[in-house]
Design an enzyme around this catalytic site. Structure first.
Site, PDB file in Angstrom:
ATOM      1  CE  LYS A  80      -4.550   0.770   0.239  1.00  0.00           C
ATOM      2  NZ  LYS A  80      -5.582  -0.021  -0.430  1.00  0.00           N
ATOM      3  N   GLY A 180     -25.991   2.702   2.650  1.00  0.00           N
ATOM      4  CA  GLY A 180     -25.112   3.387   1.709  1.00  0.00           C
ATOM      5  C   GLY A 180     -25.438   2.983   0.287  1.00  0.00           C
ATOM      6  CB  ILE A 181     -27.487   4.092  -2.300  1.00  0.00           C
ATOM      7  CG1 ILE A 181     -28.453   3.445  -1.329  1.00  0.00           C
ATOM      8  CG2 ILE A 181     -27.872   3.660  -3.723  1.00  0.00           C
ATOM      9  CD1 ILE A 181     -28.555   1.938  -1.476  1.00  0.00           C
ATOM     10  N   GLY A 182     -23.768   4.083  -2.719  1.00  0.00           N
ATOM     11  CA  GLY A 182     -22.748   4.579  -3.631  1.00  0.00           C
ATOM     12  C   GLY A 182     -22.720   3.730  -4.888  1.00  0.00           C
ATOM     13  CB  VAL A 184     -19.700  -0.683  -4.612  1.00  0.00           C
ATOM     14  CG1 VAL A 184     -19.770  -2.176  -4.262  1.00  0.00           C
ATOM     15  CG2 VAL A 184     -18.320  -0.343  -5.161  1.00  0.00           C
ATOM     16  CB  ALA A 185     -24.397   0.220  -2.406  1.00  0.00           C
ATOM     17  CE1 TYR A 186     -29.293   3.168  -8.666  1.00  0.00           C
ATOM     18  CE2 TYR A 186     -28.134   2.069 -10.459  1.00  0.00           C
ATOM     19  CZ  TYR A 186     -29.251   2.755  -9.977  1.00  0.00           C
ATOM     20  OH  TYR A 186     -30.313   3.005 -10.810  1.00  0.00           O
TER      21      TYR A 186
END
Length: 364
Positions: A80, A180-182, A184-186
């Site tokens: 990282k 959370g509906i960012g 990825v979630a969408y």
């Protein structure tokens, strides 16, 4: 911080401090483990309060990537980078070109990608100086936006968790509380809606909530009310640490499976939900679709091949659940054990190969 003692404790291989006065670059590259292959992990740019905070974050994240890549079945180790600075104010092309030269100097031991505070454009700038970078523009042979692929991986992982909890992996008629509906979630919600799941959604962004309500016939609740929803599956897809002392008594779901990182506030919270019989899909296993996708770029990106590999998240989680049952341990520990065993197995194989090679040379 006594750096070498810290490195020895978790067996870190290398820490590289990078600075470029002209561009303002201050970066820390951490390579945790390269047993399985070159270290792959993103570059995060953040306004750390102290340099010690930046180093600690880089160390923690690099180790996490070792486990994530190992559990995903990738022939890659963990690393990282953190860049100290405000991504909204302190960025400039010279900074990322200078950083690219430092990566090139590692000669393939570390491969970077996007993370918090960095973009595809930043990766393209790094790519001007080195080939050891993924997540660049599609025009350059990249996979593009990883969010849909990550969402698909979470969907497949959720089905594995549902199979463990309910006996079959059907999501039809199951109620999923999505926090959370960012992006990825969408993408996750698209797959859930298509299979006939009932969605309850929340987000601090009201427009994101409304979009999901209209597209998926979802029910909206206030952010804090998501923990009280009568549901089969709780899907944390926003901030980490939402599984904690305050929320565990409120969560009614039999399955916890979502895309958020560091979902357990502390390890003991994984012990608590295990005792309650909740099936928890460890976050770094279920949300590994993104890293699986960008890793495919290293051999010339092929969408179908990448998606086939992402689908193995289902099997990886079934293996985690089997280990948890066999050893009577929480699933977060089972995931760690699976990743560690893969690394140990490679070490044993390598040691045996070197030993055999020594015997061959001795007989000559």
């Amino acid at each position: 911080m006594e750096l070498f003692r810290y490195m020895e404790q978790d067996d870190y291989e290398q820490v590289v401090f990078c600075q470029d006065k002209n561009s303002g670059l201050k970066a820390i590259i951490v390579i945790h483990d390269t047993t399985l292959g070159p270290a792959l992990g993103g570059t995060r740019m953040w306004t750390y309060e102290t340099e010690a905070d930046a180093l600690e974050d880089a160390l923690r994240l690099a180790k996490g990537m070792t486990y994530k890549n190992a559990a995903a079945g990738l022939n890659l180790g963990g690393g990282k980078t953190v860049i100290i600075g405000d991504p909204k104010q302190d960025k400039n092309p010279e900074m990322f070109r200078a950083f690219g030269r430092y990566i090139q100097g590692l000669n393939g031991r570390y491969i970077t990608a996007e993370d918090v505070g960095t973009t595809v454009q930043d990766m393209d700038t790094i790519h001007m100086e080195t080939d050891f970078v993924t997540g660049i523009s599609p025009e350059s042979g990249s996979s593009g936006n990883p969010s849909p692929v990550t969402g698909y991986g979470v969907y497949k992982g959720m089905k594995a968790a549902v199979k463990e909890a309910f006996g079959d992996d059907s999501l039809t008629g199951k109620t999923v509380a999505v926090q959370g509906i960012g992006n990825v979630a969408y993408a996750l919600c698209e797959h859930l809606h298509k299979e006939g799941a009932n969605l309850v959604v929340t987000d601090i962004n009201e427009q994101a909530v409304q979009r999901a309500v209209e597209a998926f016939n979802a029910k909206a609740v206030k952010p804090d009310a998501i923990y009280d929803v009568d549901c089969d599956i709780y899907a944390p897809c926003a901030l980490g640490a939402t599984i904690n002392d305050d929320t565990i008594p409120r969560i009614k779901a039999k399955v916890i499976a979502g895309s958020a990182n560091n979902q357990l506030k502390e390890s003991r919270h994984g012990d608590m939900i295990h005792k309650q019989g909740v099936v928890y899909a460890p976050d770094y296993v279920i949300n590994s679709g993104g890293v699986i996708n960008v890793a495919d770029e290293l051999q010339g990106y092929n969408y179908d091949r990448a998606m086939k590999k992402v689908e193995t998240i289902y099997d990886s989680l079934l293996k985690v659940f089997a280990i948890a049952r066999r050893d009577n341990i929480p699933t977060y520990l089972a995931a760690n054990r699976m990743a560690e065993e893969r690394i140990k197995s490679e070490n044993r194989s390598r040691s045996q190969f070197l030993l055999n090679g020594h015997h061959i040379l001795s007989r000559r």
